[in-house]
Design a protein around this motif. Structure first.
Motif, PDB file in Angstrom:
ATOM      1  N   GLU A   1      -6.426   5.982   1.305  1.00  0.00           N
ATOM      2  CA  GLU A   1      -6.258   4.537   1.449  1.00  0.00           C
ATOM      3  C   GLU A   1      -7.201   3.971   2.508  1.00  0.00           C
ATOM      4  OE1 GLU A   1      -4.644   0.677   0.869  1.00  0.00           O
ATOM      5  OE2 GLU A   1      -4.586   2.496  -0.357  1.00  0.00           O
ATOM      6  N   ARG A   2      -7.285   4.651   3.621  1.00  0.00           N
ATOM      7  CA  ARG A   2      -8.095   4.143   4.725  1.00  0.00           C
ATOM      8  C   ARG A   2      -9.591   4.187   4.384  1.00  0.00           C
ATOM      9  NH1 ARG A   2      -7.709   1.204   9.711  1.00  0.00           N
ATOM     10  NH2 ARG A   2      -9.875   1.267  10.331  1.00  0.00           N
TER      11      ARG A   2
ATOM     12  N   SER B   1      -9.415   2.483  -0.002  1.00  0.00           N
ATOM     13  CA  SER B   1      -8.371   1.645  -0.602  1.00  0.00           C
ATOM     14  C   SER B   1      -7.820   2.280  -1.879  1.00  0.00           C
ATOM     15  CB  SER B   1      -8.913   0.237  -0.881  1.00  0.00           C
ATOM     16  OG  SER B   1      -9.339  -0.370   0.318  1.00  0.00           O
ATOM     17  N   GLN B   2      -7.666   3.586  -1.854  1.00  0.00           N
ATOM     18  CA  GLN B   2      -7.121   4.395  -2.949  1.00  0.00           C
ATOM     19  C   GLN B   2      -7.959   4.303  -4.231  1.00  0.00           C
ATOM     20  OE1 GLN B   2      -3.175   3.607  -4.549  1.00  0.00           O
ATOM     21  NE2 GLN B   2      -2.589   5.751  -4.420  1.00  0.00           N
TER      22      GLN B   2
ATOM     23  N   GLN C   1      -7.984  -3.452   8.649  1.00  0.00           N
ATOM     24  CA  GLN C   1      -7.527  -2.437   7.696  1.00  0.00           C
ATOM     25  C   GLN C   1      -6.183  -1.857   8.134  1.00  0.00           C
ATOM     26  OE1 GLN C   1     -11.563  -0.173   7.553  1.00  0.00           O
ATOM     27  NE2 GLN C   1     -10.474   0.345   5.646  1.00  0.00           N
TER      28      GLN C   1
ATOM     29  N   GLY D   1       0.810  -1.209   0.000  1.00  0.00           N
ATOM     30  CA  GLY D   1       0.000   0.000   0.000  1.00  0.00           C
ATOM     31  C   GLY D   1       0.838   1.252   0.000  1.00  0.00           C
TER      32      GLY D   1
END
Length: 232
Positions: free
Chosen positions: A59-60, A63-64, A167, A27
């Protein structure tokens, strides 16, 4: 009400001690890749929010996924149904990111403390301060590090101490991103120390016949005159 100053200090202390318990490399590489970084930096240019803050939130939350809103991960082309609700639709991911950072609480674009404690606390505020209110490290920040073991809000207002967040936490992402991009730094605000206000001493009296300078011949004769004539 959560003491944000104390939370910043706690997050900074956890950061100083944190060790990864799983790999974040995949990531992290995606988030610092030149194409992605350029898009995050474009948001920084519009909001003043550091690009790496935008990256880990992206991302969080999603997830981008570039087809989602930064604020909550809802579809970019629809009105959001999760908090913050009622946002969008947006034509571009950058427009949605701008809205989330400028127009939605806790208003990251107004923040001036981008020290590590300030950065992590601002990220935690976006997710909510329920963990801080319980005296617990937030998995949103610390999942995947030794600063977090278990406990998660499985839905609004419902906390389950047994659940482990799977996550990637924001702190772990940042730690891994820094391995691939050493330009990431954290700068806090400092208020210059005020110099003490000194009251100036009054200037010494100017010598005169009635009040000659101490130790002078004039002072000798004045003292002699007073002793002879009994003047005080």
């Amino acid at each position: 009400m959560t003491d944000l100053v104390a939370l910043k200090a706690a997050n900074a202390d956890r950061w100083a001690r944190a060790k990864l318990t799983r790999s974040f490399s995949s990531g992290a590489k995606r988030l610092v890749a030149p194409g992605a970084k350029a898009r995050y930096q474009a948001v920084t240019a519009r909001t003043g929010v550091p690009w790496f803050f935008v990256a880990v939130a992206h991302e969080r939350e999603a997830s981008q996924n570039w087809n989602t809103q930064l604020g909550q991960g809802d579809p970019l082309g629809s009105v959001s149904v999760h908090v913050p609700k009622g946002r969008g639709p947006f034509k571009t991911w950058e427009d949605g990111a701008y809205d989330a950072l400028v127009n939605c609480a806790p208003f990251a674009a107004r923040n001036h403390d981008w020290s590590i404690g300030g950065t992590l606390t601002m990220l935690e505020r976006y997710n909510g301060l329920g963990y801080a209110a319980r005296g617990k490290p937030s998995p949103y920040i610390w999942s995947g590090t030794d600063q977090y073991v278990s406990g998660k809000y499985v839905r609004d207002g419902v906390y389950d101490a047994r659940v482990v967040d799977q996550q990637p936490g924001c702190a772990g992402l940042l730690l891994s991103m820094m391995e691939f991009d050493p330009t990431i730094t954290f700068v806090g605000t400092t208020i210059p120390a005020r110099k003490p206000s000194l009251t100036p001493k009054p200037p010494p009296p100017v010598p005169s016949i009635a009040a000659p300078a101490q130790g002078s011949i004039g002072a000798f004769f004045v003292a002699l005159f007073k002793s002879l004539f009994g003047r005080k």
